[in-house]
Write a protein that holds these residues in place. Structure first.
Motif, PDB file in Angstrom:
ATOM      1  N   UNK A 232      41.914  46.800  73.337  1.00 28.27           N
ATOM      2  CA  UNK A 232      40.481  46.840  73.030  1.00 28.27           C
ATOM      3  C   UNK A 232      40.093  48.128  72.308  1.00 28.27           C
ATOM      4  N   UNK A 233      40.655  49.266  72.747  1.00 33.24           N
ATOM      5  CA  UNK A 233      40.283  50.537  72.102  1.00 33.24           C
ATOM      6  C   UNK A 233      40.816  50.621  70.677  1.00 33.24           C
ATOM      7  N   UNK A 234      41.944  49.966  70.410  1.00 32.37           N
ATOM      8  CA  UNK A 234      42.493  49.984  69.053  1.00 32.37           C
ATOM      9  C   UNK A 234      41.672  49.121  68.101  1.00 32.37           C
ATOM     10  N   UNK A 235      40.995  48.105  68.630  1.00 30.10           N
ATOM     11  CA  UNK A 235      40.167  47.239  67.785  1.00 30.10           C
ATOM     12  C   UNK A 235      38.933  47.966  67.251  1.00 30.10           C
ATOM     13  N   UNK A 236      38.668  49.138  67.784  1.00 28.84           N
ATOM     14  CA  UNK A 236      37.481  49.877  67.354  1.00 28.84           C
ATOM     15  C   UNK A 236      37.726  50.691  66.088  1.00 28.84           C
ATOM     16  N   UNK A 237      38.990  50.947  65.757  1.00 25.32           N
ATOM     17  CA  UNK A 237      39.308  51.843  64.644  1.00 25.32           C
ATOM     18  C   UNK A 237      40.504  51.303  63.856  1.00 25.32           C
ATOM     19  N   UNK A 238      40.794  51.994  62.765  1.00 22.03           N
ATOM     20  CA  UNK A 238      42.013  51.713  62.029  1.00 22.03           C
ATOM     21  C   UNK A 238      41.915  50.504  61.112  1.00 22.03           C
ATOM     22  N   UNK A 239      43.101  50.069  60.642  1.00 27.22           N
ATOM     23  CA  UNK A 239      43.154  49.004  59.641  1.00 27.22           C
ATOM     24  C   UNK A 239      44.356  48.092  59.877  1.00 27.22           C
ATOM     25  N   UNK A 240      44.098  46.815  59.760  1.00 29.02           N
ATOM     26  CA  UNK A 240      45.156  45.812  59.700  1.00 29.02           C
ATOM     27  C   UNK A 240      45.335  45.464  58.222  1.00 29.02           C
ATOM     28  N   UNK A 241      46.561  45.617  57.742  1.00 28.33           N
ATOM     29  CA  UNK A 241      46.832  45.386  56.324  1.00 28.33           C
ATOM     30  C   UNK A 241      47.784  44.211  56.195  1.00 28.33           C
ATOM     31  N   UNK A 242      47.335  43.171  55.482  1.00 30.24           N
ATOM     32  CA  UNK A 242      48.114  41.945  55.331  1.00 30.24           C
ATOM     33  C   UNK A 242      48.529  41.802  53.870  1.00 30.24           C
ATOM     34  N   UNK A 243      49.813  41.654  53.659  1.00 29.14           N
ATOM     35  CA  UNK A 243      50.319  41.556  52.279  1.00 29.14           C
ATOM     36  C   UNK A 243      51.500  40.600  52.224  1.00 29.14           C
ATOM     37  N   UNK A 244      51.985  40.384  51.019  1.00 30.21           N
ATOM     38  CA  UNK A 244      53.071  39.450  50.766  1.00 30.21           C
ATOM     39  C   UNK A 244      54.125  40.127  49.903  1.00 30.21           C
ATOM     40  N   UNK A 245      55.363  40.050  50.317  1.00 33.63           N
ATOM     41  CA  UNK A 245      56.438  40.678  49.558  1.00 33.63           C
ATOM     42  C   UNK A 245      56.636  39.978  48.213  1.00 33.63           C
ATOM     43  N   UNK A 246      56.672  40.771  47.148  1.00 32.83           N
ATOM     44  CA  UNK A 246      56.903  40.209  45.819  1.00 32.83           C
ATOM     45  C   UNK A 246      58.304  39.611  45.734  1.00 32.83           C
ATOM     46  N   UNK A 247      59.248  40.246  46.375  1.00 39.13           N
ATOM     47  CA  UNK A 247      60.644  39.808  46.302  1.00 39.13           C
ATOM     48  C   UNK A 247      60.915  38.551  47.137  1.00 39.13           C
TER      49      UNK A 247
END
Length: 263
Positions: A232-247
């Motif tokens: 719960x405390x981590x949901x208050x800050x930071x960033x989730x980064x979603x990407x796709x490998x080109x390779x």
């Protein structure tokens, strides 16, 4: 004499046909327009009374010759109602089923907000982004260049991708509007590969979904899985980064905790 008999016979037939026509009209005329409502807000309950009055205008019409398109057009005058079905139940009943379209998104424009449902259908122009059912904010959409008019589906680049992500999250969470505060579309270069969504969750964490037009559903699921893993405390800050490998085309979601400058 024969002419008189023929004339009387013809008149008798015409009278009989007229009596039959009157009888059929009495039997096959609309006596009731029954509407089955699936409603969620008090506003819709008030609007349903007005819709019923408009539909009651068809009482007395011929059941056989009534064009159901007229019923459809009448319901379409109420943007918050989606027509699920309409049918004739002979001899005297028209049955209509409607569901209230629920507010989900708000698109700011010139000091007003275009209010959309979860299918991108434009419901109303509002002075605020608040949901009419519960007063809580609708999800704010920014950066989307949408063409939207009340009573029609909004059109615009990446709207379909966002709605697909929303559907994935809604299926898992049940009410995404309680989890997502805003969604911004960012197009920093001329390459679509660089485009991304910035989703601000209600607790504060940011979700960045890179190139959302590619592997949309998979990225939606990866983002949600990572979000649900967080304390719960981590949901208050930071960033989730979603990407796709080109390779390899592999979709990954990583979480970066808050920076020192995040307060």
């Amino acid at each position: 004499m024969k002419k008189r008999v023929v004339l009387v016979s013809i008149l008798s037939v015409l009278v009989l046909l007229a009596v039959i026509a009157v009888g059929l009209n009495a039997v096959f005329s609309v006596g009731t327009v029954k509407v089955n409502y699936n409603l969620f807000s008090e506003n819709a309950r008030a609007e349903s009374a007005n819709l019923q009055k408009d539909l009651d205008r068809f009482v007395g019409s011929s059941t056989a010759f009534l064009d159901l398109k007229e019923i459809e057009d009448t319901v379409a005058e109420y943007p918050y109602f989606r027509l699920d079905s309409v049918e004739k139940q002979y001899p005297q009943t028209i049955v209509v089923s409607v569901t209230e379209r629920q507010e989900k998104f708000a698109v700011g424009e010139d000091g007003t907000y275009r209010i959309l449902d979860d299918e991108g259908f434009c419901l109303a122009d509002g002075a605020t982004a608040s949901n009419r059912a519960d007063g809580a904010p609708n999800i704010l959409l920014t950066g989307f260049e949408l063409t939207a008019s009340v009573g029609a589906a909004a059109q615009g680049e990446y709207l379909a991708e966002w709605l697909a992500i929303y559907d994935e999250w809604e299926a898992a969470l049940g009410n995404v509007r309680m989890n997502v505060a805003s969604v911004a579309l960012e197009c920093p270069t001329t390459s679509s590969a660089d485009d991304y969504f910035t989703v601000i969750m209600s607790e504060g964490v940011k979700v960045t979904i890179k190139n959302p037009a590619s592997a949309t559903a998979e990225k939606a699921r990866a983002a949600l899985a990572k979000y649900l893993e967080l304390l719960d405390e981590d949901k208050m800050f930071g960033e989730i980064y979603v990407s796709e490998s080109i390779q390899t085309g592999e979709v990954t979601a990583t979480y970066t905790p808050r920076n020192l400058g995040d307060g």
